[in-house]
Design a protein around this motif. Structure first.
Motif, PDB file in Angstrom:
ATOM      1  N   GLY A 155      30.785  27.914  45.003  1.00  0.00           N
ATOM      2  CA  GLY A 155      30.375  29.207  44.015  1.00  0.00           C
ATOM      3  C   GLY A 155      30.779  29.010  42.936  1.00  0.00           C
ATOM      4  N   ASP A 156      31.449  29.885  42.374  1.00  0.00           N
ATOM      5  CA  ASP A 156      31.815  30.043  40.817  1.00  0.00           C
ATOM      6  C   ASP A 156      33.371  30.223  40.667  1.00  0.00           C
ATOM      7  N   VAL A 157      33.887  29.941  39.285  1.00  0.00           N
ATOM      8  CA  VAL A 157      35.036  30.505  39.010  1.00  0.00           C
ATOM      9  C   VAL A 157      34.860  31.156  37.652  1.00  0.00           C
ATOM     10  N   TYR A 158      35.664  32.463  37.623  1.00  0.00           N
ATOM     11  CA  TYR A 158      35.590  33.140  36.537  1.00  0.00           C
ATOM     12  C   TYR A 158      36.883  33.363  35.984  1.00  0.00           C
ATOM     13  N   LYS A 159      36.938  33.651  34.664  1.00  0.00           N
ATOM     14  CA  LYS A 159      38.017  34.168  33.925  1.00  0.00           C
ATOM     15  C   LYS A 159      38.047  35.732  33.924  1.00  0.00           C
ATOM     16  N   ALA A 160      39.263  36.350  33.967  1.00  0.00           N
ATOM     17  CA  ALA A 160      39.240  37.812  34.074  1.00  0.00           C
ATOM     18  C   ALA A 160      40.678  38.281  33.502  1.00  0.00           C
ATOM     19  N   GLY A 190      48.519  41.822  31.992  1.00  0.00           N
ATOM     20  CA  GLY A 190      48.355  41.708  30.656  1.00  0.00           C
ATOM     21  C   GLY A 190      47.904  40.109  30.162  1.00  0.00           C
ATOM     22  N   PHE A 191      47.461  39.345  30.900  1.00  0.00           N
ATOM     23  CA  PHE A 191      46.884  38.115  30.750  1.00  0.00           C
ATOM     24  C   PHE A 191      45.928  37.623  31.575  1.00  0.00           C
ATOM     25  N   ASP A 192      45.426  36.465  31.234  1.00  0.00           N
ATOM     26  CA  ASP A 192      43.944  36.236  32.002  1.00  0.00           C
ATOM     27  C   ASP A 192      44.263  35.339  33.214  1.00  0.00           C
ATOM     28  N   VAL A 193      43.460  35.598  34.188  1.00  0.00           N
ATOM     29  CA  VAL A 193      43.667  34.628  35.617  1.00  0.00           C
ATOM     30  C   VAL A 193      42.316  33.976  35.827  1.00  0.00           C
ATOM     31  N   ALA A 194      42.124  33.058  36.686  1.00  0.00           N
ATOM     32  CA  ALA A 194      41.156  32.480  37.004  1.00  0.00           C
ATOM     33  C   ALA A 194      40.787  32.871  38.650  1.00  0.00           C
ATOM     34  N   ILE A 195      39.682  33.157  38.730  1.00  0.00           N
ATOM     35  CA  ILE A 195      39.122  33.808  40.325  1.00  0.00           C
ATOM     36  C   ILE A 195      38.022  32.839  40.758  1.00  0.00           C
ATOM     37  N   LYS A 196      38.125  32.240  42.013  1.00  0.00           N
ATOM     38  CA  LYS A 196      37.369  31.372  42.602  1.00  0.00           C
ATOM     39  C   LYS A 196      36.456  32.216  43.891  1.00  0.00           C
ATOM     40  N   LEU A 197      35.388  32.321  43.726  1.00  0.00           N
ATOM     41  CA  LEU A 197      34.494  32.989  44.433  1.00  0.00           C
ATOM     42  C   LEU A 197      33.737  32.246  45.144  1.00  0.00           C
ATOM     43  N   ASN A 252      32.003  33.847  33.521  1.00  0.00           N
ATOM     44  CA  ASN A 252      31.944  32.706  34.376  1.00  0.00           C
ATOM     45  C   ASN A 252      32.186  31.431  33.518  1.00  0.00           C
ATOM     46  N   ILE A 253      33.184  30.706  33.867  1.00  0.00           N
ATOM     47  CA  ILE A 253      33.704  29.474  33.496  1.00  0.00           C
ATOM     48  C   ILE A 253      33.317  28.384  34.115  1.00  0.00           C
ATOM     49  N   GLY A 254      32.801  28.293  35.119  1.00  0.00           N
ATOM     50  CA  GLY A 254      32.357  27.054  36.035  1.00  0.00           C
ATOM     51  C   GLY A 254      31.732  27.414  37.445  1.00  0.00           C
ATOM     52  N   SER A 255      31.121  26.476  37.843  1.00  0.00           N
ATOM     53  CA  SER A 255      30.451  26.621  38.983  1.00  0.00           C
ATOM     54  C   SER A 255      30.165  25.342  39.802  1.00  0.00           C
TER      55      SER A 255
END
Length: 441
Positions: free
Chosen positions: A29-34, A40-47, A22-25
């Motif tokens: 909702g919340d934004v995650y890094k995964a 092979g790289f990180d993405v941001a996911i907004k839920l 979890n990198i922000g809310s």
């Protein structure tokens, strides 16, 4: 090099994502890094928050990001559908018949946002970087407007930065097709009844009229205030009282002109800033015209970019290292989200270490407001706090909290009561928090 993309209508699932964080809310909702296993790289996911049905605004945001795809806009890779492991065991949730969560998969910006950069450096940015950022934001906004789209919430928190501090427009939660291009039957309910969304310090005076419908001049005004922030490295209007700020803005007041520096293009950017925030929407320049100024100023200072980026990188690393050293051996600091609507900005701060006896009422209110996302995530004794607040919490709100499934949802509901109750209730909440959750204050 071609960037990865998804097939149309094929959302990413849990099997391809790992190392969620979890990198922000915010209110949405919340934004995650995964980490994407194949890419092979990180993405941001907004839920959206659990239990909240996917709203039309989330998919409008996805459509806007797709239509506005350019170098100065945050890249949308696709959509997500699944059971995030950070919210509990995915297998049990699936077996329990819980609906899958949906969200947006976007590029992850490790440098954060303009706001987090301001917070780290505490000083105005180096001039070549100022010129590039001013131009890149104008390029992105011009492209958006050329697609008959608006942003609706342009501010430092929504200008993200890549590894080399290039600007990427983000957070299109309030974006929409320009009013002139949208039929009334397609407008969301809040647009039919009046528009007051966004961040008030970056909103034009006409937007505070209940009958106002947003047009492109809204974004241009916001760009003028944003230019002031880029030039000064500060937030406009130190007063956090919305009523006072709105009254001042409607009266024609603007932030004071930053102290002049002897650099090529300074006067041109200041003049553009003042034209953009003109009280009369018809006198504000279009982004296409603004580009002539920002491109010329950027060209004059382009040669200084490599050195400026290098210096900012050093300062950026120094600020991060200093923060790590200051927190070594201490409790893990909060990850604090800068508050306002759907923004996705965060910064690291230690909890305020002041005893309850030394805290004035304004200090308590400030703490409750600033640490809202962190308290929502960490407070577990919600009903006990509600009991201490007594009649300050209405019976309907108390019943709604008691029926909620998790402490997280209860705290979100409690914060709604705090907001409507004013400073007295917020100060009382702080006292209850200090009694039942002293580790958080």
């Amino acid at each position: 090099m071609a960037l990865p993309s998804q097939k149309p209508n094929e959302p990413l699932g849990d099997e391809i994502l790992q190392d969620w964080e979890n990198i922000g809310s915010g209110g949405f909702g919340d934004v995650y890094k995964a980490r994407h296993k194949d890419w092979g790289f990180d993405v941001a996911i907004k839920l959206l928050h659990r239990g909240v049905c996917p709203s039309a605004s989330l998919w409008i945001e996805a459509e806007v990001m797709t239509r506005a795809s350019c170098d100065c806009v945050l890249r949308l890779y696709g959509t997500y559908k699944g059971f995030p492991p950070i919210e509990g065991d995915p297998v049990q949730r699936r077996r329990g018949g819980e609906p899958m969560q949906e969200g947006l998969v976007m590029a992850f910006m490790e440098r954060g946002s303009l706001q987090s950069l301001f917070d780290k450096l505490h000083d105005p940015l180096l001039w070549p970087l100022v010129c590039r950022l001013a131009h890149q934001v104008a390029v992105g906004m011009n492209f958006l407007h050329q697609q008959d789209l608006m942003h609706g919430d342009l501010k430092p928190c929504n200008v993200l930065l890549d590894d080399h501090f290039n600007a990427k427009l983000a957070d299109f939660g309030l974006s929409r097709v320009s009013t002139s291009c949208m039929s009334t039957s397609c407008m969301p309910t809040e647009e039919k009844t009046g528009y007051l969304q966004g961040t008030y310090k970056y909103m034009p005076p006409e937007a505070f009229d209940s009958s106002y419908h947003p047009v492109r001049a809204f974004d241009i005004y916001s760009y003028g205030i944003l230019l002031w922030s880029i030039l000064s490295g500060k937030e406009p209007y130190p007063c956090n009282n919305p009523e006072l700020v709105i009254e001042s803005v409607r009266g024609g007041q603007r932030p004071p002109t930053p102290k002049k520096i002897d650099k090529e293009g300074w006067n041109e950017l200041v003049n553009l800033m003042e034209q953009c925030w003109d009280n009369d929407p018809s006198k504000r320049p279009k982004f296409k015209d603004s580009l002539e100024t920002t491109e010329a100023v950027f060209s004059q200072n382009r040669d200084g970019i490599p050195d400026a980026v290098c210096q900012v990188e050093k300062a950026f690393r120094g600020a991060t290292t200093s923060n790590q050293l200051s927190t070594r051996g201490k409790k893990k600091p909060f990850i604090e989200r800068t508050e306002s609507n759907d923004e996705v900005d965060f910064k690291i701060r230690d909890p305020i270490k002041v005893s309850t006896r030394e805290m004035s009422c304004p200090d308590k209110v400030k703490f409750v407001d600033e640490y809202r996302p962190n308290l929502i995530r960490n407070v577990t004794k919600v009903m006990e706090i509600t009991d201490l607040l007594g009649e300050m919490v209405h019976d309907e709100a108390r019943a709604s909290m008691a029926a909620a499934e998790t402490s997280y949802i209860r705290m979100r509901k409690l914060y709604s009561s705090l907001h409507s109750g004013g400073d007295k209730v917020k100060a009382a909440f702080y006292d209850a928090l200090a009694q039942l959750h002293p580790e958080l204050v």
